[in-house]
Design an enzyme around this catalytic site. Structure first.
Site, PDB file in Angstrom:
ATOM      1  N   HIS A  98     126.226 -35.499   1.494  1.00 43.67           N
ATOM      2  CA  HIS A  98     126.020 -34.376   0.588  1.00 43.67           C
ATOM      3  C   HIS A  98     124.751 -33.618   0.983  1.00 43.67           C
ATOM      4  CE1 HIS A  98     125.681 -31.921  -2.871  1.00 43.67           C
ATOM      5  NE2 HIS A  98     125.428 -32.824  -3.810  1.00 43.67           N
ATOM      6  N   CYS A 131     123.129 -27.745  -6.179  1.00 38.45           N
ATOM      7  CA  CYS A 131     124.278 -28.263  -5.425  1.00 38.45           C
ATOM      8  C   CYS A 131     125.450 -27.288  -5.387  1.00 38.45           C
ATOM      9  CB  CYS A 131     124.731 -29.593  -6.002  1.00 38.45           C
ATOM     10  SG  CYS A 131     123.510 -30.909  -5.814  1.00 38.45           S
TER      11      CYS A 131
END
Length: 389
Positions: free
Chosen positions: A341, A97
């Site tokens: 996301h 991430c």
């Protein structure tokens, strides 16, 4: 920057920043491949950079973060699809991430090493078209974040554990998710996303920010723990998403009068794999210590909001949230809880957001912005930028 020259005087500056709309997996961008999404963002970014500079600066590399793509060097494929010259190489990086922000830092490292060519950097993710991974044991959802003998929690259960360890209630998590949606809806309606977006076909806006209420959020059931013990829900967690975000960096010697965000420091650190969501705490602390800058001096903070519980745990640890309030500097136009996301892109989305909040919004030279993300496996990344004009 770790292992690089001191960047408090800056050697690399972001002069352009764009992103695609962000869409929930399986929805408006479901037919767009990861390289296709990246190509749209790259094309818009390089065009903006050349307009800002008023001339055509040589392009040295394209560096993109990606977590779950098909392989084949997404950055190279996207670069060619964007019409970038075949002589320009491409590199794809995977720091989960944090990949999109890591790619920006790699580009800055190349410039710090002496290159005078512009770099395009960022990240892309198409969860909708990501391949199923298969090993001898059959298909599996994800690769390990840590080897046997180490804790290796999924990020959702890790967020639930942080809620317990930090005493973060369901009510606090829902309130933070409501904040993210409300701010993103307000930003969209005010047109604050317009200049950073590059349309993908007919998709010209994010599908995520929604008019939420406490009553709506209260209806969601816990996902990672049963019954009354669970507090992390789909409502106070990010949505798995598709999207891309990229920036253009140039050496200060090539910037001319183009306004931008000068990178003045960064930190990438490891932490206990059992608590991967806390990685930004240690990255921020390391960055501020090495730069000699107080968090009080930072005007804008962008953190990848993977889960409300995880975000609140980080913010409370660094002094940006209390039991009753979150600092207004944090994700002022909402964050991943509202927008979604796209894993490999989200760190770069944070830099695009800082560019809009500080450069496009006309903040004065010297204004500081911070971008940070947690990383699976127990890591954190943070970068500090200063407005230059």
């Amino acid at each position: 920057m770790n292992g690089c020259p001191d960047l408090r005087d800056s050697v690399a500056t972001v002069i352009a920043a764009r992103r695609t709309p962000i869409a929930t997996i399986g929805q408006r961008l479901a037919d767009s491949t990861v390289d296709g999404l990246a190509a749209v963002s790259l094309g818009a970014t390089v065009a903006d950079a050349r307009r800002s500079l008023g001339r055509d600066v040589p392009l040295g590399d394209v560096i993109l973060g990606n977590c779950m793509g098909p392989g084949g060097n997404t950055a190279r494929v996207a670069s060619l699809a964007a019409g970038i010259d075949v002589a320009v190489p491409g590199m794809t990086v995977d720091r989960q991430c944090g990949s999109g922000l890591a790619a920006v830092l790699v580009a800055a490292e190349q410039i710090a090493a002496g290159s005078r060519a512009m770099r395009l950097a960022g990240g892309a993710e198409s969860a909708s078209t990501a391949p199923t991974r298969v090993a001898s044991r059959g298909a599996y959802a994800r690769a390990a974040f840590a080897p046997d003998g180490f804790p290796d929690p999924d990020m959702g259960p890790a967020a639930e554990a942080l809620a317990v360890s930090h005493g973060i209630t369901r009510q606090a998590q829902d309130a933070y998710a409501l904040r993210s949606h409300a701010r993103a809806v307000a930003a969209r309606e005010a047109g604050r996303f317009a200049d950073e977006l590059a349309a993908v076909g007919d998709a010209a806006s994010d599908d995520g920010p929604r008019a939420m209420s406490r009553a709506v959020l209260a209806r969601f059931a816990p996902v990672f723990a049963s019954g009354a013990d669970g507090t992390v829900t789909a409502g106070n967690s990010c949505r798995v998403s598709d999207g891309a975000a990229t920036v253009a960096l140039v050496p200060d010697s090539e910037r001319g009068v183009a306004p931008g965000l000068a990178l003045i420091g960064s930190a990438t650190v490891g932490c206990d794999p059992a608590t991967p969501g806390l990685g930004p705490v240690f990255a921020i602390e390391s960055l501020l210590a090495s730069s000699g800058i107080s968090l009080d001096a930072v005007e804008a903070v962008e953190i990848v909001e993977a889960f409300a519980a995880q975000t609140l745990a980080v913010l409370s640890e660094v002094g940006l949230a209390s039991e009753f309030a979150v600092d207004d500097r944090v994700c002022a136009d909402g964050g991943a809880l509202a927008l979604g996301h796209p894993w490999g892109a989200s760190g770069a989305v944070s830099v695009v957001r800082l560019f809009s909040r500080l450069v496009r919004a006309g903040r004065p030279a010297g204004t500081l912005g911070l971008a940070t993300a947690a990383i699976g496996g127990g890591m954190g990344v943070a970068a500090l930028f200063r407005v230059v004009r």
